[in-house]
Design a protein around this motif. Structure first.
Motif, short mmCIF file in Angstrom:
data_model
loop_
_atom_site.label_atom_id
_atom_site.label_comp_id
_atom_site.label_asym_id
_atom_site.label_seq_id
_atom_site.Cartn_x
_atom_site.Cartn_y
_atom_site.Cartn_z
N PHE A 124 0.72 -1.24 0.04
CA PHE A 124 0.04 -0.04 -0.12
C PHE A 124 0.86 1.35 -0.15
CE2 PHE A 124 -2.39 -3.60 2.12
CZ PHE A 124 -3.51 -3.36 1.25
N LYS B 160 -0.92 4.57 0.64
CA LYS B 160 -1.69 5.54 1.70
C LYS B 160 -1.34 5.45 2.91
CE LYS B 160 -6.27 7.06 2.70
NZ LYS B 160 -7.81 7.24 2.13
N ASP C 289 -3.70 3.31 5.09
CA ASP C 289 -3.83 1.91 4.62
C ASP C 289 -2.70 1.10 5.14
OD1 ASP C 289 -6.03 1.88 3.21
OD2 ASP C 289 -5.12 2.52 1.20
N MET D 212 -6.72 -8.64 3.76
CA MET D 212 -6.72 -7.66 2.94
C MET D 212 -7.64 -7.93 1.81
SD MET D 212 -4.65 -5.69 4.15
CE MET D 212 -4.51 -6.52 5.92
N GLN E 241 -8.83 -4.92 -0.45
CA GLN E 241 -7.42 -4.16 -0.69
C GLN E 241 -7.53 -2.74 -0.50
OE1 GLN E 241 -4.85 -5.93 -1.05
NE2 GLN E 241 -5.60 -7.89 -1.19
N ALA E 242 -8.36 -2.48 0.50
CA ALA E 242 -8.73 -1.00 0.85
C ALA E 242 -8.93 -0.87 2.28
CB ALA E 242 -9.67 -0.12 -0.31
N TYR F 167 -8.28 0.99 4.96
CA TYR F 167 -8.82 2.26 5.57
C TYR F 167 -10.40 2.34 5.08
CZ TYR F 167 -9.09 7.01 7.34
OH TYR F 167 -9.62 8.18 7.87
N ASP F 168 -10.37 2.62 3.81
CA ASP F 168 -12.00 2.71 3.38
C ASP F 168 -12.94 1.88 3.91
OD1 ASP F 168 -13.89 3.93 1.31
OD2 ASP F 168 -13.94 1.93 0.73
N PHE F 169 -12.30 0.52 4.09
CA PHE F 169 -13.31 -0.87 4.70
C PHE F 169 -13.36 -0.34 6.04
CE2 PHE F 169 -14.37 -4.44 6.72
CZ PHE F 169 -15.16 -5.19 5.74
#
Length: 259
Positions: free
Chosen positions: A39, A41, A44, A71, A76-77, A79-81
């Protein structure tokens, strides 16, 4: 090598050479740190590192495989999750299992991470704001308290160690090494600039503990909080500014060289 024949100066030379040997990007290929390296970010990386470190016990290939599954569960995201998951998203996590860490624990950790990022400024802020003058062990203990402030299964608490209860907190000390140590060789991230590497502790496990004992850096037989304090004292004599760099040497000697 006869450790009793080594002076502190000779021991430092030997271990510094081993740090150079193992603190290289090839180390990533067989280590759970490869997961957050996927990652870019900041958040992340932090969350991927925290969750990967949380399940970092047992067979290393299995750790990496299951951290990869984590993940995938999060698209595979991470922080968004964490910040935007739905109830249905959380339900899909229940099949996950790594040794004694199961889907219920996974769900609880996602909810607690959202709590940490929403109301406490994120993982970096919590550890930075609670750091001690010379150590991160009190910060780890306070982090555990904060992490489990919201409703959670009681079973999930065992997956975060508490130094104030005698634990060496290997996995969280490893996570802190990843986040704090400078990215000089592309292994650790150096993301958290307001914590000094001098305050870090070696992730003490069976490999690093056994090698440390053979080298005369550690006498205590148990790999517990008292042993960690003893090892910290020894490693700070070798390098007071970056004592946890010797994790690479101790781990490499134990795992790769069967020292």
């Amino acid at each position: 090598m006869k450790n009793e024949m080594l002076s502190l100066e000779d021991l430092k030379v030997f271990l510094d050479e081993k740090v150079i040997q193992y603190n290289q990007t090839h180390f990533i290929d067989s280590d759970p740190i490869q997961i957050p390296h996927r990652f870019t970010k900041k958040e992340d990386i932090e969350i991927a590192a925290f969750l990967s470190a949380t399940i970092a016990w047992g067979n290393r290939k299995m750790i990496i495989s299951n951290a990869d599954r984590m993940m995938n569960f999060m698209g595979q995201a991470p922080y968004d999750f964490v910040m935007n998951h739905s109830h249905i998203d959380l339900e899909k996590l229940h099949p996950f299992v790594h040794r004694t860490f199961n889907g219920d624990d996974f769900v609880a950790f996602i909810k607690s991470l959202k709590y940490i990022y929403s109301l406490h400024g994120g993982l970096e802020a919590v550890f930075t704001n609670h750091q001690g003058q010379n150590s991160m062990q009190e910060a780890i203990s306070l982090f555990k308290q904060l992490f489990f402030e919201i409703p959670h299964p009681s079973r999930s608490q065992k997956h975060i160690s508490d130094p104030n209860r005698g634990s060496a907190a290997k996995r969280l000390n490893m996570f802190l090494r990843w986040m704090v140590r400078p990215n000089d060789t592309g292994v650790d991230f150096g993301l958290w600039k307001n914590i000094s590497p001098a305050k870090l502790s070696c992730p003490l496990d069976v490999h690093s503990g056994n090698v440390a004992r053979k080298l005369g850096l550690l006498s205590r037989k148990q790999n517990d909080g008292k042993a960690l304090t003893e090892l910290d004292t020894s490693l700070r004599k070798l390098d007071p500014n970056d004592p946890v760099k010797y994790d690479f040497a101790l781990f490499g000697l134990g795992v790769f060289e069967k020292f």
